[in-house]
Design a protein around this motif. Structure first.
Motif, PDB file in Angstrom:
ATOM      1  N   GLY A  42       0.776  -1.229   0.000  1.00 14.15           N
ATOM      2  CA  GLY A  42       0.000   0.000   0.000  1.00 14.15           C
ATOM      3  C   GLY A  42       0.805   1.276   0.000  1.00 14.15           C
ATOM      4  N   THR A  43       2.133   1.209  -0.247  1.00 16.67           N
ATOM      5  CA  THR A  43       2.962   2.412  -0.149  1.00 16.67           C
ATOM      6  C   THR A  43       3.308   3.016  -1.506  1.00 16.67           C
ATOM      7  N   GLY A  44       2.699   2.530  -2.581  1.00 18.22           N
ATOM      8  CA  GLY A  44       2.877   3.199  -3.869  1.00 18.22           C
ATOM      9  C   GLY A  44       4.021   2.703  -4.722  1.00 18.22           C
ATOM     10  N   LYS A  45       4.350   1.405  -4.641  1.00 15.65           N
ATOM     11  CA  LYS A  45       5.463   0.871  -5.429  1.00 15.65           C
ATOM     12  C   LYS A  45       5.232   1.028  -6.924  1.00 15.65           C
ATOM     13  N   THR A  46       3.989   0.825  -7.362  1.00 14.48           N
ATOM     14  CA  THR A  46       3.713   0.844  -8.801  1.00 14.48           C
ATOM     15  C   THR A  46       4.089   2.178  -9.415  1.00 14.48           C
ATOM     16  N   LEU A  47       3.588   3.269  -8.845  1.00 15.76           N
ATOM     17  CA  LEU A  47       3.919   4.587  -9.413  1.00 15.76           C
ATOM     18  C   LEU A  47       5.391   4.916  -9.214  1.00 15.76           C
ATOM     19  N   ALA A  48       5.962   4.492  -8.087  1.00 12.19           N
ATOM     20  CA  ALA A  48       7.367   4.787  -7.825  1.00 12.19           C
ATOM     21  C   ALA A  48       8.273   4.141  -8.862  1.00 12.19           C
ATOM     22  N   ALA A  49       7.864   3.012  -9.421  1.00  9.83           N
ATOM     23  CA  ALA A  49       8.646   2.347 -10.464  1.00  9.83           C
ATOM     24  C   ALA A  49       8.229   2.808 -11.852  1.00  9.83           C
ATOM     25  N   LEU A  50       6.924   2.984 -12.040  1.00  9.46           N
ATOM     26  CA  LEU A  50       6.405   3.257 -13.375  1.00  9.46           C
ATOM     27  C   LEU A  50       6.771   4.658 -13.867  1.00  9.46           C
ATOM     28  N   VAL A  51       6.704   5.642 -13.018  1.00  3.97           N
ATOM     29  CA  VAL A  51       6.963   7.020 -13.440  1.00  3.97           C
ATOM     30  C   VAL A  51       8.399   7.210 -13.940  1.00  3.97           C
ATOM     31  N   PRO A  52       9.425   6.830 -13.161  1.00  2.59           N
ATOM     32  CA  PRO A  52      10.789   6.992 -13.690  1.00  2.59           C
ATOM     33  C   PRO A  52      11.061   6.099 -14.895  1.00  2.59           C
ATOM     34  N   ALA A  53      10.422   4.932 -14.958  1.00  2.00           N
ATOM     35  CA  ALA A  53      10.614   4.058 -16.117  1.00  2.00           C
ATOM     36  C   ALA A  53      10.064   4.711 -17.383  1.00  2.00           C
ATOM     37  N   LEU A  54       8.870   5.309 -17.284  1.00  2.10           N
ATOM     38  CA  LEU A  54       8.281   5.981 -18.451  1.00  2.10           C
ATOM     39  C   LEU A  54       9.075   7.222 -18.833  1.00  2.10           C
ATOM     40  N   GLU A  55       9.560   7.952 -17.836  1.00  3.73           N
ATOM     41  CA  GLU A  55      10.346   9.151 -18.119  1.00  3.73           C
ATOM     42  C   GLU A  55      11.649   8.780 -18.830  1.00  3.73           C
ATOM     43  N   TYR A  56      12.316   7.736 -18.321  1.00  5.65           N
ATOM     44  CA  TYR A  56      13.556   7.300 -18.968  1.00  5.65           C
ATOM     45  C   TYR A  56      13.272   6.781 -20.376  1.00  5.65           C
ATOM     46  N   ALA A  57      12.199   5.984 -20.528  1.00  4.41           N
ATOM     47  CA  ALA A  57      11.874   5.411 -21.831  1.00  4.41           C
ATOM     48  C   ALA A  57      11.581   6.507 -22.854  1.00  4.41           C
ATOM     49  N   ARG A  58      10.928   7.579 -22.418  1.00  5.23           N
ATOM     50  CA  ARG A  58      10.644   8.696 -23.335  1.00  5.23           C
ATOM     51  C   ARG A  58      11.941   9.323 -23.819  1.00  5.23           C
ATOM     52  N   GLU A  59      12.891   9.513 -22.921  1.00  4.14           N
ATOM     53  CA  GLU A  59      14.157  10.145 -23.291  1.00  4.14           C
ATOM     54  C   GLU A  59      15.029   9.226 -24.150  1.00  4.14           C
TER      55      GLU A  59
END
Length: 717
Positions: free
Chosen positions: A21-38
């Motif tokens: 319940g501490t937000g692992k999904t967004l904590a992993a997904l957001v930087p992954a998407l940001e890196y993938a975009r770059e």
């Protein structure tokens, strides 16, 4: 997020543990998407838990409200097919349908050319008119040939849904698809109403998307993964995979690597050979009939007197190990084989099987058969070849199982190459991906996970080998709103479960836990049998719910969470241990009874032995890495998952009870090898309070009083 982003930039894997319940999904997904975009990569997020897939969809939808990304949710063909055919049949239908559509298109273009040439021949004079007429005659001949081809194709089996995919405008589908994050069910419904094949449209529209949500199956299966990445238009080094509930990868990969061959498939192969006229049939008969004879004689010999009558409809393992060398099935097979050369016969069998398989594909494509025939000769020969090569490998365990056929009440057998160490599936995957994030509430110890899955790290610019980035966060919610007790009851060893004194003490603890919890109690046991036992022993003023194999657990869960004074009894190895939230009043107290080690059958002992041999030289403190890697660590992970079912938000509160002396700090000092305390992370050990059984009621009463949880007067100890 910053740590994960930096790791992905360096091509490093991440092992990420965070409390429920501490937000692992967004904590992993957001930087992954940001890196993938770059970096022009694609992110794949995957799980084997259905509820987590739904959560991913909600997270992805929230992201698309803020950022312009294209996300798709991919599901297997069997779940999305409109005409309910198998994979091979679908492939044949697709090929024929595409050929039909392309031939029709070619004919339409030629017909247009013919009309143009006709107009030119009429408008021109002399040589120019003759030239146009000559060209038209050549086109007419081609049209006649195409008409014959079309007539043949129209008689063959095709798919009307896929036909519309390739002949009609589909832009509206993709506009709808990428306007939001669509579920597979929504895609199926939209496509079905439009008369289209949503599965094929999804495949063709995935290239270049930013995010894909899928099941483990699409990533762990090497054959499917190759196709999946091709649909993405990506090489593996251009893909970042985020694994949720990553502690499950080991078992999922083991399932994908395990191979089986049933007695009925061997019988079908022998029947198939009777209808084949080919010189290679003798070789195929030599090996397949010998293996069939060996399989039936092996399980007949292994069954004890009266044991056959006890076999049900579940696969029942028989021991075929032989202390002097190869297993009994292999020895029996070699004894039954009468050909001139087993490996030469196997090669010829595989050649025959491949030839027949190609012919079956063509027959179905040509409309000569209504279904795509499976080549049982190829399936049997391929497995037998694998068996001879791998059955004595340290990381494989050869098994013979039997079960009862419900149709005719007969017993039949299955041979199986069970994969003890799954890294043969996972290690190549982690080596070829750009990077991955493995996240779960229960990944630690990280070194065990890395060893088992073959996550060895990366080679940096200085050519120095480096391991994965590891990060762990304990419970982030207020500590005063949760209480964890290790109740000092006698150890519930499997050999002592029938002792009445132990049953009486555990029953007393459970009754106190139920009476002094202002709300629902969730109880996990080492097995369904133990859950049923204590459900029958409990005498409390509460509604009791029993989770039984085969029953609808979702329906029982709804009934339980809808009550205000319910007790749910289930196995720790059931479906409610992970990926299921019991928020707020759904459950206040969770109880784990005993150290619920899995049943130590021959398979588990084989896994334990394989791990001992594979990791004995590793730099760890364990006296027995086999026991630690195969049994203790997975069991404690399951226990920690169960404890995480309650206290799911900062406002939530609840108690977690570990009912067995092996969880106590006293056991760490006095019981040594039986203690499991050291397997828990340090912060969880520190938080756990040892308590005597008779004092538990006071501890719970005080805790829930501090939480102001009682409605009316609390019970009196």
């Amino acid at each position: 997020m910053e740590t994960i982003g930096e790791a992905l930039s360096g091509g490093r894997d991440v092992l990420f543990e965070g409390a429920c319940g501490t937000g692992k999904t967004l904590a992993a997904l957001v930087p992954a998407l940001e890196y993938a975009r770059e970096a022009n990569k694609t992110v794949v997020i995957t799980t084997n838990v259905h509820q987590q897939t739904r959560q991913f969809i909600e997270e992805a939808r929230a992201i698309t409200r803020q950022e312009s990304i294209q996300a798709v949710v991919f599901k297997g063909k069997l779940d999305m097919c409109h005409i309910d055919v198998g994979y091979e049949e679908c492939q044949a239908l697709r090929d024929t349908t595409r050929e039909l559509a392309e031939t029709e298109q070619e004919r339409a273009e030629l017909a247009e050319t013919e009309r143009t040439l006709l107009d030119e021949s009429r408008a021109r004079e002399g040589a120019n008119a003759d030239q146009a007429a000559e060209g038209r005659n050549a086109v007419m001949e081609e049209l006649d040939e195409l008409d014959d081809t079309l007539e043949e194709l129209q008689e063959q089996a095709t798919c009307e849904y896929y036909y519309r995919n390739v002949t009609e405008e589909t832009d509206a589908f993709y506009e709808w698809l990428f306007a939001d994050v669509r579920t597979p069910e929504e895609i199926y419904e939209y496509a079905h109403n439009a008369g289209l094949c949503g599965y094929e449209l999804l495949k063709e529209g995935m290239e270049g998307v930013d995010l894909v949500v899928c099941n483990y199956h699409h990533v762990l299966d090497p054959m499917i993964r190759e196709q999946f990445f091709r649909w993405l238009g990506r090489d593996p080094e251009d893909v970042v995979v985020v694994f949720d509930e990553a502690h499950n990868i080991e078992d999922a990969a083991r399932d994908h690597a395990t191979r089986t061959l049933t007695e009925s498939t061997l019988e079908s192969a022998l029947s198939e050979l009777e209808s084949v006229e080919d010189r290679r049939t003798t070789s195929a008969e030599n090996v397949i009939e010998a293996f069939y004879t060996a399989l039936t004689s092996t399980y007949d010999d292994a069954l004890a007197f009266g044991e056959r009558e006890t076999i049900g409809d579940e696969w029942y393992d028989l021991s075929i190990t032989n202390e002097t060398g190869r297993d009994e099935l292999t020895l029996s097979f070699l004894d039954a084989y009468t050909g001139a050369g087993i490996h030469n016969d196997l090669d010829r069998s595989l050649d025959l099987g491949n030839s027949l398989d190609r012919s079956y594909q063509q027959e179905y494509k040509n409309g000569e058969t209504r279904t795509r025939k499976e080549c049982r000769i190829l399936q049997s020969a391929s497995f037998i070849d694998d068996w001879l090569r791998d059955s004595d490998h340290n990381e494989m365990y050869p098994v013979v199982s039997v079960r009862r056929d419900g149709g005719n009440d007969s017993v039949y057998g299955r041979s199986e190459l069970y994969t003890c160490i799954p890294r043969q599936v996972t290690e190549p995957l982690f080596e070829e991906l750009h990077a991955s994030v493995l996240m779960s509430a229960t990944l630690r110890p990280f070194d065990v996970l890395s060893d088992v899955l073959g996550i060895t790290g990366y080679v940096g610019d200085d050519d120095e080998q480096d391991g994965p980035v590891t990060m762990a966060y304990g419970a982030q919610f207020p500590e005063e709103r949760r209480r964890t007790y290790a109740v000092d009851t006698p150890a519930l060893f499997a050999s002592r479960r029938e002792e009445h004194d132990i049953q009486r003490k555990i029953t007393g603890v459970l009754e106190d836990a139920i009476e002094f919890t202002p709300g629902n109690v969730l109880c996990f046991f080492p097995s369904y049998r133990e859950a049923e036992r204590y459900q029958a022993l409990i005498d409390v003023d509460a509604t009791l719910y029993l989770d039984e194999p085969g029953a609808s657990v979702e329906e029982r869960k709804r009934e339980f969470t809808g009550s205000s004074n319910g007790v749910f009894f289930t196995s720790l190895w059931g479906t409610l241990t992970e990926g299921v939230s019991f928020d707020g009043d759904d459950a206040r107290t969770v109880v784990v009874v005993g150290v619920p080690y899995p049943r130590l059958d021959d398979r588990m002992e084989a896994v334990q032995s394989a791990y001992s041999m594979a990791f004995d030289g590793n730099d760890n403190d364990s006296d027995d890495p086999g026991w630690e890697y195969a049994v203790e660590v997975p069991t404690v992970r399951k226990t920690r998952q169960a404890l995480g079912r309650v206290v799911r938000s900062p406002e939530d509160f609840g108690a977690r009870l570990l009912v067995d002396e092996r969880y106590t700090m006293r056991a760490r000092r006095e019981m040594q090898k039986y203690s499991v305390v050291e397997t828990f992370p340090p912060e969880e050990r520190t938080e756990t309070i040892d308590i005597e059984p008779e004092k538990l009621r006071f501890g719970l009463l005080n805790f829930y009083t501090d939480m102001d949880a009682w409605v009316g007067a609390p019970p009196t100890p």
